[in-house]
Scaffold this active site. Structure first.
Site, PDB file in Angstrom:
ATOM      1  CD  GLU A 185      -2.818   1.132   2.480  1.00  0.00           C
ATOM      2  OE1 GLU A 185      -3.661   2.035   2.602  1.00  0.00           O
ATOM      3  OE2 GLU A 185      -2.737   0.166   3.263  1.00  0.00           O
ATOM      4  CD  GLU A 229      -9.894  -2.360   6.017  1.00  0.00           C
ATOM      5  OE1 GLU A 229      -9.940  -1.243   6.584  1.00  0.00           O
ATOM      6  OE2 GLU A 229      -9.048  -3.218   6.307  1.00  0.00           O
ATOM      7  CD  GLU A 268      -5.862  -4.576   4.341  1.00  0.00           C
ATOM      8  OE1 GLU A 268      -5.654  -4.291   5.547  1.00  0.00           O
ATOM      9  OE2 GLU A 268      -6.289  -3.772   3.498  1.00  0.00           O
TER      10      GLU A 268
END
Length: 490
Positions: A25, A171, A289
């Protein structure tokens, strides 16, 4: 004496190599100063750290997720392509940082090719839109002479990138996310994004952002998502992190049981909803994740410090147990991505003149390099322990795999005892062992032992062999250790 019984002729599921995926990321020093550092004496001609590439190749990650994470919910992929001198810098509101966009789509493609990993892109379902997502698919995978395909050619890539895996946001169920959506809102968004992206390239695989907030509406989200987009999506994405903020070793060692309960429940939920909605196509789980994360987590610390978590031995045990969990659930869990790969809650930690390998590097390397393609039925019969809120948990956390081509079995064992070595009989219910058993053990002198630039080998892996014949042998698993027994079978 404790006992582990394994049936080499009872497969529980096919293991997808994508269980050993990674995640990068735009956050802290994950990209800049980690993967990518142009001008460094350690960088190659494309600006990638040669030493980091070498370490990552040891992990054999078949797939890497990018560019986020929370970051992607405010990301414009168009800002990260073309001439670097003309790219627009932006403020990343997710992590309150400046993003130069010097690293983007095509740099990531180059990186993946260098480490022999498939790219997995996540589109912006936060403040992004449908057109932006479909354009990214066309830019990457298109073959017709459209504007976007010609633009990719101009950027130096005449052949399509052929990105197979695409995530539908990150998310989305979290109120911390840019563009949080209710279950109904996300089901609608996922359906329309999926439809349009697959119209551009019907061959792509789509990962829905199902659950990251386990205190939320996990059932309603799954129900609406599968009712509306079940004919389009290929994976339900789950996120989960664990940690030891209370410094309670037994409680920490028991956390994998909670993860097991979540996976088991979600497997049943997907199966029931597929049945109820007459969805014939398989829908897998992607734990895209996962890791140990608490020292630099905003929930526990005011100083998140670029999420540069320094891991110890007990964290390595939990990483191994999570891998055991994914192997045991291999019938449904077809992808998992450790978050992340360099510097940011990661197995590799750099500075300008080098790197060291964190404790969690070693179990990931061990499993990714030795895991077979089939999960075997393995049962532990032995001692137990209790935590604050759980009792009668097995001291040994195990999984077993078979390489069907080479008839090689690997038994993975985590000894969750802080003090006791456990003498254990390893028994096959059918067949036998042949030749020496290769033993790989990951351990250190103390559960709080960490690696660093000054002491890089406090925790590491060592190898030995033992003779085995017939259907059983005895091995003693060291306290607070991860062990792999790699055996040839008759």
């Amino acid at each position: 004496m404790d006992r582990i019984r394994i049936n080499p002729f009872r497969p529980l599921g096919a293991i997808d190599p994508n269980l050993f995926g990674g995640f990068a990321e735009h956050l802290g020093r994950s990209i800049y100063g980690g993967i990518y550092e142009p001008g460094s004496p350690l960088a190659d001609e494309d600006g990638f750290r040669r030493d980091v590439l070498e370490a990552l190749r040891r992990l054999k990650m078949p797939i890497i997720r990018y560019p986020g994470g929370n970051f992607v919910s405010g990301y414009r992929w168009q800002d990260g392509v073309g001439d670097p001198s003309e790219r627009r810098a932006q403020i990343d509101l997710a992590w309150q940082a400046m993003e130069s966009n010097q690293f983007g789509t095509n740099e990531f493609i180059k990186f993946c090719r260098k480490v022999e990993a498939a790219p997995y892109f996540v589109v912006n379902c936060g403040d992004g839109d449908l057109r932006e997502a479909r354009d990214w698919v066309e830019y990457c995978n298109g073959t017709q002479p459209t504007y976007l395909v010609k633009l990719r050619h101009q950027h130096g890539f005449p052949e399509p990138h052929d990105i197979k895996y695409w995530g539908l946001g990150n998310e989305i169920d979290g109120h911390w996310q840019i563009g949080y959506k209710t279950p109904a809102e996300y089901a609608r968004v996922a359906t329309e994004y999926s439809k349009l992206m697959k119209w551009v390239d019907p061959s792509i695989k789509l990962i829905a952002s199902a659950v990251s907030s386990w205190d939320g509406d996990v059932v309603e989200r799954a129900q609406l998502l599968l009712e509306q987009a079940g004919h389009l999506i290929d994976y339900m994405g789950l996120h989960g992190y664990i940690g030891n903020p209370d410094d309670n070793f037994p409680k920490y060692m028991a956390q994998v049981e909670m993860l097991d309960e979540r996976l088991t429940a979600y497997e049943g939920l997907i199966q029931a909803l597929r049945l109820d909605n007459k969805i014939k196509r398989p829908i897998a789980i992607a734990v895209d994740e996962w890791n140990v994360w608490y020292r630099t987590h905003p929930e526990y610390s005011k100083d998140i410090n670029g999420l540069e978590e320094i891991y110890n031995l007990e964290d390595a045990l939990l990483v191994a147990m999570q891998l055991n969990l994914f192997i045991r659930h291999s019938k449904t869990v077809k992808m998992a991505n450790i978050a992340q790969i360099v510097n940011v809650i990661a197995p590799i930690f750099t500075r300008p003149d080098g790197y060291f390998l964190q404790t969690i590097f070693y179990p990931f390397e061990l499993y990714s390099q030795t895991c077979g393609n089939i999960t075997l039925d393995a049962i532990y019969e032995g001692q137990t322990f209790s935590s604050d809120d759980q009792s009668a948990l097995p001291l040994l956390d195990i999984s077993a795999t078979l390489d069907s081509q080479n008839n090689q079995m690997v038994l993975y064992v985590v000894n969750r005892s802080q003090t006791a070595d456990l003498e254990t009989a390893i028994q096959l219910t059918e067949g036998g062992f042949v030749g020496d058993v290769r033993v790989v053990t990951i351990n250190g002198k103390d559960i709080k032992g960490q690696n660093s630039f000054e002491t890089p080998d406090n925790v590491g892996a060592r190898e030995s062999t033992l003779a085995a014949a017939g259907s059983s042998f005895v091995y003693t698993f060291e306290a607070h250790s991860v062990t792999a027994l790699i055996c040839s079978l008759t």
